[in-house]
Design an enzyme around this catalytic site. Structure first.
Site, PDB file in Angstrom:
ATOM      1  N   ASN A  60      -3.917   5.968 -11.736  1.00 32.55           N
ATOM      2  CA  ASN A  60      -4.586   4.770 -11.209  1.00 32.55           C
ATOM      3  C   ASN A  60      -5.363   4.055 -12.310  1.00 32.55           C
ATOM      4  O   ASN A  60      -5.328   2.834 -12.432  1.00 32.55           O
ATOM      5  CB  ASN A  60      -5.488   5.171 -10.038  1.00 32.55           C
ATOM      6  CG  ASN A  60      -4.673   5.573  -8.830  1.00 32.55           C
ATOM      7  OD1 ASN A  60      -4.067   4.728  -8.181  1.00 32.55           O
ATOM      8  ND2 ASN A  60      -4.615   6.865  -8.557  1.00 32.55           N
ATOM      9  N   ASP A  98     -14.887  13.295  -8.177  1.00 38.46           N
ATOM     10  CA  ASP A  98     -13.527  12.794  -8.388  1.00 38.46           C
ATOM     11  C   ASP A  98     -13.547  11.362  -8.931  1.00 38.46           C
ATOM     12  O   ASP A  98     -12.694  10.962  -9.730  1.00 38.46           O
ATOM     13  CB  ASP A  98     -12.755  12.869  -7.063  1.00 38.46           C
ATOM     14  CG  ASP A  98     -11.254  12.914  -7.283  1.00 38.46           C
ATOM     15  OD1 ASP A  98     -10.811  12.921  -8.437  1.00 38.46           O
ATOM     16  OD2 ASP A  98     -10.517  12.921  -6.277  1.00 38.46           O
ATOM     17  N   LYS A 104     -11.484   6.502  -4.093  1.00 37.35           N
ATOM     18  CA  LYS A 104     -11.810   6.393  -5.533  1.00 37.35           C
ATOM     19  C   LYS A 104     -10.630   5.892  -6.347  1.00 37.35           C
ATOM     20  O   LYS A 104     -10.806   5.378  -7.455  1.00 37.35           O
ATOM     21  CB  LYS A 104     -12.364   7.709  -6.092  1.00 37.35           C
ATOM     22  CG  LYS A 104     -11.440   8.921  -6.007  1.00 37.35           C
ATOM     23  CD  LYS A 104     -10.402   9.009  -7.105  1.00 37.35           C
ATOM     24  CE  LYS A 104      -9.396  10.091  -6.823  1.00 37.35           C
ATOM     25  NZ  LYS A 104      -8.224  10.116  -7.670  1.00 37.35           N
ATOM     26  N   GLU A 114      -1.512   6.145  -6.031  1.00 39.07           N
ATOM     27  CA  GLU A 114      -1.753   5.886  -4.601  1.00 39.07           C
ATOM     28  C   GLU A 114      -2.691   4.700  -4.374  1.00 39.07           C
ATOM     29  O   GLU A 114      -2.703   4.107  -3.295  1.00 39.07           O
ATOM     30  CB  GLU A 114      -2.356   7.126  -3.927  1.00 39.07           C
ATOM     31  CG  GLU A 114      -1.471   8.350  -3.902  1.00 39.07           C
ATOM     32  CD  GLU A 114      -0.440   8.338  -2.775  1.00 39.07           C
ATOM     33  OE1 GLU A 114      -0.138   7.253  -2.241  1.00 39.07           O
ATOM     34  OE2 GLU A 114       0.060   9.432  -2.454  1.00 39.07           O
ATOM     35  N   ARG A 163      12.387  18.102  -1.658  1.00 43.80           N
ATOM     36  CA  ARG A 163      13.585  17.593  -0.952  1.00 43.80           C
ATOM     37  C   ARG A 163      14.803  17.627  -1.867  1.00 43.80           C
ATOM     38  O   ARG A 163      15.934  17.549  -1.414  1.00 43.80           O
ATOM     39  CB  ARG A 163      13.336  16.176  -0.440  1.00 43.80           C
ATOM     40  CG  ARG A 163      13.044  15.177  -1.531  1.00 43.80           C
ATOM     41  CD  ARG A 163      12.849  13.777  -0.996  1.00 43.80           C
ATOM     42  NE  ARG A 163      12.183  12.927  -1.982  1.00 43.80           N
ATOM     43  CZ  ARG A 163      11.890  11.671  -1.778  1.00 43.80           C
ATOM     44  NH1 ARG A 163      12.174  11.112  -0.634  1.00 43.80           N
ATOM     45  NH2 ARG A 163      11.284  10.964  -2.719  1.00 43.80           N
TER      46      ARG A 163
HETATM   47  N1  LIG Z   1      -1.351  14.579  -9.971  1.00 42.67           N
HETATM   48  C1  LIG Z   1      -2.635  14.796  -9.755  1.00 42.67           C
HETATM   49  O1  LIG Z   1      -3.389  15.008 -10.697  1.00 42.67           O
HETATM   50  C2  LIG Z   1      -3.167  14.821  -8.354  1.00 42.67           C
HETATM   51  C3  LIG Z   1      -4.360  15.491  -8.126  1.00 42.67           C
HETATM   52  C4  LIG Z   1      -4.898  15.491  -6.856  1.00 42.67           C
HETATM   53  C5  LIG Z   1      -4.235  14.840  -5.812  1.00 42.67           C
HETATM   54  N2  LIG Z   1      -3.058  14.207  -6.066  1.00 42.67           N
HETATM   55  C6  LIG Z   1      -2.393  13.550  -4.923  1.00 42.67           C
HETATM   56  O2  LIG Z   1      -1.261  14.349  -4.558  1.00 42.67           O
HETATM   57  C7  LIG Z   1      -0.205  13.498  -4.081  1.00 42.67           C
HETATM   58  C8  LIG Z   1       1.035  13.780  -4.920  1.00 42.67           C
HETATM   59  O3  LIG Z   1       0.725  13.449  -6.247  1.00 42.67           O
HETATM   60  P1  LIG Z   1       1.653  13.874  -7.473  1.00 42.67           P
HETATM   61  O4  LIG Z   1       0.886  13.591  -8.687  1.00 42.67           O
HETATM   62  O5  LIG Z   1       2.202  15.229  -7.287  1.00 42.67           O
HETATM   63  O6  LIG Z   1       2.813  12.793  -7.306  1.00 42.67           O
HETATM   64  P2  LIG Z   1       4.282  12.871  -7.827  1.00 42.67           P
HETATM   65  O7  LIG Z   1       4.352  13.668  -9.078  1.00 42.67           O
HETATM   66  O8  LIG Z   1       4.778  11.486  -7.796  1.00 42.67           O
HETATM   67  O9  LIG Z   1       5.030  13.738  -6.684  1.00 42.67           O
HETATM   68  C9  LIG Z   1       5.138  13.268  -5.369  1.00 42.67           C
HETATM   69  C10 LIG Z   1       5.893  14.283  -4.563  1.00 42.67           C
HETATM   70  O10 LIG Z   1       6.058  13.780  -3.231  1.00 42.67           O
HETATM   71  C11 LIG Z   1       7.446  13.904  -2.888  1.00 42.67           C
HETATM   72  N3  LIG Z   1       7.841  12.910  -1.904  1.00 42.67           N
HETATM   73  C12 LIG Z   1       7.534  11.605  -1.884  1.00 42.67           C
HETATM   74  N4  LIG Z   1       8.075  11.014  -0.801  1.00 42.67           N
HETATM   75  C13 LIG Z   1       8.751  11.983  -0.149  1.00 42.67           C
HETATM   76  C14 LIG Z   1       9.545  12.019   1.032  1.00 42.67           C
HETATM   77  N5  LIG Z   1       9.753  10.919   1.766  1.00 42.67           N
HETATM   78  N6  LIG Z   1      10.085  13.202   1.409  1.00 42.67           N
HETATM   79  C15 LIG Z   1       9.880  14.308   0.677  1.00 42.67           C
HETATM   80  N7  LIG Z   1       9.146  14.343  -0.448  1.00 42.67           N
HETATM   81  C16 LIG Z   1       8.609  13.195  -0.850  1.00 42.67           C
HETATM   82  C17 LIG Z   1       8.171  13.717  -4.205  1.00 42.67           C
HETATM   83  O11 LIG Z   1       9.468  14.188  -4.090  1.00 42.67           O
HETATM   84  P3  LIG Z   1      10.602  13.667  -5.115  1.00 42.67           P
HETATM   85  O12 LIG Z   1      10.259  14.263  -6.428  1.00 42.67           O
HETATM   86  O13 LIG Z   1      11.838  14.184  -4.511  1.00 42.67           O
HETATM   87  O14 LIG Z   1      10.514  12.157  -5.120  1.00 42.67           O
HETATM   88  C18 LIG Z   1       7.285  14.570  -5.118  1.00 42.67           C
HETATM   89  O15 LIG Z   1       7.554  15.933  -4.961  1.00 42.67           O
HETATM   90  C19 LIG Z   1      -0.729  12.063  -4.203  1.00 42.67           C
HETATM   91  O16 LIG Z   1      -1.228  11.660  -2.963  1.00 42.67           O
HETATM   92  C20 LIG Z   1      -1.846  12.168  -5.245  1.00 42.67           C
HETATM   93  O17 LIG Z   1      -2.836  11.185  -5.058  1.00 42.67           O
HETATM   94  C21 LIG Z   1      -2.507  14.191  -7.307  1.00 42.67           C
HETATM   95  O1  LIG Z   2      -3.547  10.422 -11.492  1.00 50.73           O
HETATM   96  P1  LIG Z   2      -4.335   9.927 -10.328  1.00 50.73           P
HETATM   97  O2  LIG Z   2      -4.970   8.597 -10.580  1.00 50.73           O
HETATM   98  O3  LIG Z   2      -3.528  10.001  -9.059  1.00 50.73           O
HETATM   99  O4  LIG Z   2      -5.571  10.917 -10.131  1.00 50.73           O
HETATM  100  C1  LIG Z   2      -5.320  12.277  -9.955  1.00 50.73           C
HETATM  101  C2  LIG Z   2      -6.393  12.951  -9.132  1.00 50.73           C
HETATM  102  O5  LIG Z   2      -6.586  12.283  -7.908  1.00 50.73           O
HETATM  103  C3  LIG Z   2      -7.696  13.157  -9.844  1.00 50.73           C
HETATM  104  O6  LIG Z   2      -8.524  13.970  -9.072  1.00 50.73           O
END
Ligand SMILES: NC(=O)c1ccc[n+]([C@@H]2O[C@H](COP(=O)([O-])OP(=O)(O)OC[C@H]3O[C@@H](n4cnc5c(N)ncnc54)[C@H](OP(=O)(O)O)[C@@H]3O)[C@@H](O)[C@H]2O)c1
Ligand SMILES: O=P(O)(O)OC[C@H](O)CO
Length: 317
Positions: free
Chosen positions: A232, A220, A167, A257, A36
């Protein structure tokens, strides 16, 4: 692994969206990473997209999905969700939101032990793509599979999604456990009993039990409960060191989350009378109702009981 080049749109340029964009690009796909905050309009990137993958954190999923709905997308487009969370208002999983908004499109869940920082470093990892539409899951499998990222298909999207989502609550507890220096026995007990809670909720919500013993469940859970790279886990660890939730969230890199998931999980468990004592203590801790030590005491002093809920009586003695 040969396949035709796909146009892949990744929604959300956070830690996970960026890592997934890299994985899809390695295989020669045409990748558009949308944020965004970027200059590209959603309408322009969605044109001709074969695959639209959302790595938006839970709080933004419905808003972004609604904007996508008002943009022209091909009837063939496959939606993939990589978000791990639950919607507070509806208790929906992210895939249920995408499916509700796009009832005629296949929706695939991508989830597994995938700490993005390791994946960006090209360390080996595996994941699961799950859908009721096996052809769609296989298309997504081809887009992301590489010598560094092994992708399995699975026909139980609810189970795969709930494993990855629930988890996070247990990972907060694992961080507390390590932060309090409770030892390896305590951690093993916590993770194993945490899995029992995940299975109880998951079965009740229609998932297959065996899914929780696979990569997206146990896999996971192990990764997240044992790695300081997990936000987390970090959150729980810092709570054990006396920081407040507000202080931790102010300095945490990215989204944890588990905090919101825990609130929604408590609502589901209460509505359905499902016992989730570890998650309940995490909830009370996050709400500031107990200290980490009090949460531990409450868990250790619960009534003694059989290990398994549904063991036949004649086998218990
Ligand atoms: N990081 C990991 O290792 C990992 C692995 C597997 C799954 N996940 C899951 O993937 C999801 C994202 O994780 P992440 O680590 O990438 O988080 P993050 O780095 O905090 O990024 C979140 C993303 O969501 C966007 N976003 C949030 N609210 C929004 C809205 N209202 N409109 C448009 N964009 C929005 C943010 O945009 P802005 O930057 O503009 O705020 C950012 O691009 C989570 O549910 C997490 O549990 C993460
Ligand atoms: O950094 P977390 O705790 O959101 O974990 C990242 C992924 O969900 C791991 O699989």
């Amino acid at each position: 692994m040969s396949q035709s080049v796909k146009s892949v749109v990744i929604l959300g340029a956070g830690a996970w969206g960026t890592a997934l964009a890299k994985l899809a690009a390695i295989n020669g796909n045409q990748v558009h990473l949308w944020s965004r905050q970027g200059s590209q309009s959603l309408v322009s990137v969605l044109e001709n997209a074969h695959i639209v993958l959302s790595a938006i954190s839970m709080q933004g999923v419905r808003d972004v999905a609604s904007v996508v709905q008002s943009s022209p997308v091909s009837p063939e487009t496959i939606f993939v969700t990589a978000t791990k969370g639950l919607e507070p208002k509806t208790t929906y999983t992210p895939s249920q939101i995408w499916q509700e908004i796009f009832p005629n499109h296949p929706v695939v869940v991508l989830s597994g032990p995938n700490l993005s920082q390791e994946i960006v470093r090209e360390l080996p990892a595996a994941t699961v793509v799950a859908s009721k539409n096996i052809n769609a899951a296989q298309s997504v499998q081809l887009v992301f599979s590489s010598s560094r990222f092994r992708v399995y298909t699975n026909p139980d999207p609810v189970g795969v999604e709930l494993g990855g989502t629930l988890k996070n609550v247990i990972a907060i507890a694992a961080g507390v456990c390590d932060g309090l220096n409770l030892g390896t026995n305590a951690k093993a007990a916590l993770v194993t009993r945490g899995l029992t809670e995940i299975v109880r909720i998951g079965k009740n919500l229609g998932a297959k039990t065996e899914t929780f013993y696979g990569l997206s469940g146990l896999g996971d859970l192990l990764a997240t409960c044992n790695s300081p790279l997990s936000r987390n886990y970090q959150l729980g660890y810092q709570l054990a060191h006396g920081k407040t939730l507000k202080e931790i969230l102010a300095s945490l890199p990215g989204t944890a989350e588990g905090v919101n998931t825990c609130r929604v999980l408590m609502e589901i468990a209460q509505q359905r009378s499902i016992a989730i004592p570890i998650s309940e203590q995490v909830y009370q801790l996050l709400e500031g109702e107990v200290t980490p030590q009090q949460a531990l005491d409450q868990l250790m002093l619960r009534d003694i009981k059989p290990e398994f809920d549904d063991f036949p009586k004649e086998q218990m003695w």
